[in-house]
Design a protein around this motif. Structure first.
Motif: not given
Length: 443
Positions: A207, A213, A217, A220, A230, A232, A244, A255
């Protein structure tokens, strides 16, 4: 999944202590090296406060016995350590005896005879250090992992402690945790060598690498799909959760939370995800979890646990305290003579051991019964409906030097589930306590 096994040419002979060889050298000089001997690997007690333990490392120990050969490099390393006569003997060393033991995944208690090794003194004593090394480490990890999976219930646990221990210990720890119910590991060597399922997504560095950010995301998800997990909590959790779902959609797999008050944050995140329509998105928590932290999160909307440091260090008990003692030897009349250590606080019980798990009418374990010199009698009679048959615990592992008791990890996992399931309900308690069943000597 293809599994890469260790090479049979990789010698384990030097994974031992100096005095094992000097004992054999002196025994050869005194004419006692070839006496028939019975060694036993056992715990005098459980780690303080533990109610049961779990046997792990059996498969690795069998590999170590097969590879216990003094090759040219090993012999060269021993020049000047032992005399020429012993070097010559070591060059042709092959364990040719018998080994019985508790199967991998089995629960154990104080004085459980986890391994019974029978052969000549010289053959059997050389295996002491490597067997203790494997069993003490792997069983400590499995015992901790078992408590964690009990606390987790139906929620999966992932082993992720490689960076918190020695690199080879990390592989063994992942294997032992899998035996005791963990679902996957982060360690790729454990996947390659032992077939343990592996998993992983990203860390905070991924990240931080990106300008935003959302960019991290997006990268990925584009690479791993919307089913990914993800992380977070690099910056603001609520903002990250919103991003996300915006990036991955309501089909986001999971998450991960790695800091803060995990229970409270999980509740807030669950409410936020549901409000955004991501009702199927799971919540994975990490961050120095142990069995007590997992139990405390039982009421929180958590779907899976990632466990590292506490698992690979045995959750406060990094060793089981197993010992390997001579319990019987050949006497003048060629019969076995019981021998035992009488030292203060380190007393051992002489005689070759047998063991069974005594079970009551409903199949619940009542005692660990250890027979001395002969197998204890099964007091169950299913035909009467009053008791369940008792369960023998020792199985043949090595016969005349050949491994006969190798089992798969899936078989070990199934055995762990069945063994823990038959223990009294107190086994589920995470507080300190006495062993859930007593050990009783018979014979």
């Amino acid at each position: 999944m293809s599994v890469v096994t260790s090479s049979p040419d990789t010698s384990t002979a030097l994974l031992t202590d100096h005095y094992e060889l000097t004992m054999v050298q002196a025994a050869r000089q005194s004419g006692t090296a070839d006496r028939r001997a019975v060694f036993e690997l056992f715990p005098r007690r459980l780690p303080e406060g533990r109610r049961y333990g779990v046997v792990a490392g059996v498969g690795r120990a069998l590999d170590a016995i097969e590879c216990f050969r003094f090759d040219a490099a090993s012999l060269a390393a021993l020049e000047g350590v032992v005399d020429a006569d012993l070097l010559d003997w070591l060059g042709s060393y092959r364990f040719s005896g018998d080994v019985w033991g508790y199967a991998e995944g089995e629960a154990y208690f104080p004085h459980s005879p986890l391994l019974v090794v029978e052969g000549t003194f010289a053959e059997a004593v050389l295996l002491e250090t490597v067997l203790l090394s494997i069993y003490n480490h792997d069983s400590a990890i499995a015992s901790a992992a078992s408590r964690m999976t009990l606390a987790a219930g139906d929620r999966p646990c992932i082993e992720m402690g490689s960076r918190r221990t020695h690199e080879e210990a990390a592989v063994a720890a992942a294997r032992a945790a899998y035996v005791a119910g963990f679902d996957a590991t982060s360690n790729l060597a454990a996947r390659a060598r032992h077939g343990v399922p592996s998993t992983g997504t990203s860390a905070h560095s991924f990240t931080l690498l990106h300008d935003a950010e959302a960019d991290a995301f997006r990268a990925q998800v584009q690479t791993l799909g919307v089913g990914t997990t993800l992380l977070v909590d690099t910056y603001d959790v609520a903002e990250a959760v919103a991003l996300a779902v915006e990036v991955a959609g309501t089909g986001l797999g999971a998450v991960r939370l790695d800091s803060g008050d995990l229970g409270e944050i999980a509740r807030e995140v669950r409410a936020q995800l549901d409000g955004l329509g991501a009702t199927g998105t799971r919540i994975v928590v990490t961050s120095d979890l142990d069995e007590h932290a997992i139990a405390a999160l039982a009421a929180a909307p958590v779907d899976a646990y990632g466990v590292g440091t506490q698992l690979v260090t045995g959750s406060g008990h990094p060793t089981c305290g197993f010992v390997y003692k001579l319990v019987a030897r050949e006497g003048e009349d060629n019969e076995l003579v019981s021998v035992a250590k009488k030292s203060l606080d380190k007393v051992s019980v002489g005689g070759r051991k047998y063991a069974l798990r005594r079970r009551g009418p409903s199949g619940v374990a009542e005692a660990e019964v250890v027979g001395i010199g002969e197998a204890p009698a099964d007091d169950g009679d299913p035909s009467t409906g009053l008791r369940t048959s008792d369960r023998p615990l020792l199985v043949p592992l090595v016969r005349a030097g050949e491994v006969v008791g190798r089992a798969t990890l899936e078989e070990a996992r199934a055995r762990h589930r069945a063994s823990v399931a038959e223990l009294p309900r107190a086994v589920t308690m995470m507080s300190a306590g006495e062993p859930v069943i007593p050990t009783v000597f018979a014979g």
